[in-house]
Design a protein around this motif. Sequence first.
Motif, PDB file in Angstrom:
ATOM      1  N   ASP A 109      38.865  65.358  99.483  1.00  0.00           N
ATOM      2  CA  ASP A 109      39.797  64.607  99.019  1.00  0.00           C
ATOM      3  C   ASP A 109      40.240  63.765 100.039  1.00  0.00           C
ATOM      4  OD1 ASP A 109      41.890  66.130 100.342  1.00  0.00           O
ATOM      5  OD2 ASP A 109      42.009  67.446  98.540  1.00  0.00           O
ATOM      6  N   LYS A 110      41.436  63.369 100.092  1.00  0.00           N
ATOM      7  CA  LYS A 110      41.862  62.558 101.367  1.00  0.00           C
ATOM      8  C   LYS A 110      42.472  63.317 102.354  1.00  0.00           C
ATOM      9  CE  LYS A 110      46.499  61.487  99.455  1.00  0.00           C
ATOM     10  NZ  LYS A 110      47.642  60.532  99.110  1.00  0.00           N
ATOM     11  N   PRO A 135      46.477  71.761 102.138  1.00  0.00           N
ATOM     12  CA  PRO A 135      45.359  71.767 101.339  1.00  0.00           C
ATOM     13  C   PRO A 135      45.410  72.512  99.892  1.00  0.00           C
ATOM     14  CG  PRO A 135      44.823  73.210 102.910  1.00  0.00           C
ATOM     15  CD  PRO A 135      46.050  72.627 103.376  1.00  0.00           C
ATOM     16  N   GLU A 136      46.292  72.059  99.151  1.00  0.00           N
ATOM     17  CA  GLU A 136      46.584  72.894  97.893  1.00  0.00           C
ATOM     18  C   GLU A 136      45.571  72.520  96.865  1.00  0.00           C
ATOM     19  OE1 GLU A 136      50.091  72.182  94.513  1.00  0.00           O
ATOM     20  OE2 GLU A 136      50.707  73.046  96.516  1.00  0.00           O
ATOM     21  N   ALA A 137      45.020  71.297  96.722  1.00  0.00           N
ATOM     22  CA  ALA A 137      44.065  70.849  95.818  1.00  0.00           C
ATOM     23  C   ALA A 137      42.739  71.512  96.224  1.00  0.00           C
ATOM     24  CB  ALA A 137      43.990  69.357  95.699  1.00  0.00           C
ATOM     25  N   ALA A 138      42.411  71.569  97.479  1.00  0.00           N
ATOM     26  CA  ALA A 138      41.319  72.216  97.920  1.00  0.00           C
ATOM     27  C   ALA A 138      41.288  73.713  97.578  1.00  0.00           C
ATOM     28  CB  ALA A 138      40.916  72.030  99.494  1.00  0.00           C
ATOM     29  N   VAL A 139      42.562  74.436  97.910  1.00  0.00           N
ATOM     30  CA  VAL A 139      42.574  75.774  97.360  1.00  0.00           C
ATOM     31  C   VAL A 139      42.227  76.103  96.010  1.00  0.00           C
ATOM     32  CG1 VAL A 139      44.175  77.737  97.253  1.00  0.00           C
ATOM     33  CG2 VAL A 139      44.071  76.454  99.464  1.00  0.00           C
ATOM     34  N   VAL A 169      39.773  66.469 106.788  1.00  0.00           N
ATOM     35  CA  VAL A 169      38.460  65.549 106.741  1.00  0.00           C
ATOM     36  C   VAL A 169      38.264  64.792 108.053  1.00  0.00           C
ATOM     37  CG1 VAL A 169      38.698  65.310 104.220  1.00  0.00           C
ATOM     38  CG2 VAL A 169      40.211  63.682 105.621  1.00  0.00           C
ATOM     39  N   LYS A 170      39.567  64.527 108.975  1.00  0.00           N
ATOM     40  CA  LYS A 170      39.264  63.593 109.986  1.00  0.00           C
ATOM     41  C   LYS A 170      38.860  64.355 111.428  1.00  0.00           C
ATOM     42  CE  LYS A 170      42.603  60.199 108.317  1.00  0.00           C
ATOM     43  NZ  LYS A 170      43.970  59.390 108.646  1.00  0.00           N
ATOM     44  N   MET A 171      38.877  65.493 111.091  1.00  0.00           N
ATOM     45  CA  MET A 171      38.605  66.605 112.382  1.00  0.00           C
ATOM     46  C   MET A 171      36.817  66.449 112.416  1.00  0.00           C
ATOM     47  SD  MET A 171      40.937  68.166 113.716  1.00  0.00           S
ATOM     48  CE  MET A 171      40.333  69.369 114.718  1.00  0.00           C
TER      49      MET A 171
END
Length: 516
Positions: A506-507, A409-413, A486-488
């Motif tokens: 994000d995806k 999750p680089e973008a989320a960070v 996101v799929k959890m």
Amino acid sequence: MVSLVATSSIVSPASQPEERPDGPSHPEVESAVVATRPKSNQTAEQIAQIVVLTLLFASPALICVHGAVVADPDVWWHLRTGEWMMQHHALPRVDTFSATNAGKPYAAYSWLFELLITKWFQYGGLAGLVGYSASMVLAIAVASRHLIKRLQTDFSLVALFSFVACFTLSRLFTPRPWLFTILFFVLELDILMHARKTGKTRELLWLPLIFALWANIHIQFIDGLLVLGLALAEAIASHWKIGVPTRLRAWPLWAALGGSILGTLVNPFGWHIYRVAYDLASQPGVLNKITELSALHFRDFHDFLLLFFVLAAAAALGSDGRFRVFEIGLFLFATVVSFRSQRDIWVMAFVAALILASSVAGRGEPPVRTPRIASTVAMALAALAVFASFHIWHVNNALLDKEMVENLPEAAVHEIQAKGYTGPLYNDFNWGGYLIWALRMPVSIDGRAAFYGDDAIDRSNDTWTGTPDWASDPQLKSAGLVIGPVKMPLTQLLRTDAHYKLVYEDKLAAVFIARK
């Protein structure tokens, strides 16, 4: 169950001819054949042997570079620990990376690896992590060939067994301390097998040094001590029972074992390192929850190749006609360890290679002997090939960062840091190690399984899989920030929960903040 037939007698070590006691005898090449062979042909065959050795050494490392694994979640908490040690010039004695166990005593038992991998990262970035993995895999390939060469004289079989053993481990070509464990394990087997074959004990002096390094790099030095104990048990049995094929007497192995145990105590934690090992070994609950600790699933070619390798080794043991205490003990130990956890398949890979190399009758020495300098030249050429592969395949930080974005999750960070969201943080087990490094915020859980214990891991797993009592998780209830895949199921539940607000998605990852 393969039946093992014990021989009734064996030549005593004092009168035994100079051949290895634990493997087949091979016909010697007549010197006249070599003498009459044209010199040009000899040179061509020697060059061919160097080419084969180069490919043998380089191919596993090239597989490692081509795979270029850097999105391994656990390497990141190792990096953060190494960075902390460099900043404070000390080892962490209490945990500062998690909110759950903040202030709890913590032993950074892989501290030397963490310093080394941090240096690799500081020097080369993400490409430095791949460089570490490729270098270690190259060293393992060289060490495995040396082990097998001293047990088997057939050049082709040496190359085959060495390559298969290394190839089956490709899932482990990641920047982890277990690569050091694999290397030390192969070196230990090499020393013990040569000492058993020749009766010479000088190389045993290396074992205390190996274990002193091993105990400061990876906790699985315990496996090495167990193997050394097997060799000692065989030497003791040989004193009382005729037919045990070893030239080693017990007292050198007693000295080697005692020196090796003392070597393991040369670490910042002293004898407490054994307490850490016990805690890790006595935590069976994680075996079915963490993928790398689960048993082999037999879903790809590597798994079946290892299985066939093991079956061949079992057949070789059963048809040998001797009661080989050490090899049988090794085989049983490897079976339990490797088929219990896929992270430990390296034990069986090299034990199977060892058994086959010492059992299968090959064609003997090649007509043209491999020159002594061949291995050195091949190692140098292999290292150059691996170095060149980084440029040929464009394995650089820009390419590797794309892998990071796709798997972690680089973008989320970046979004959390840009918006200034604060904790307490609630995260899942798999991403905890990366978040320790990237987010610089205490996490709720991470890959240090023994440090958290089965109960904490079970509670986190139940919450993220959306069990009926998910909302009662105290870590989640006190969280100000939640990040997860996101799929959890928990992510889907939080979308409709009035206590949380979705602020980024994000995806790969979703980020929630607690409503005030």
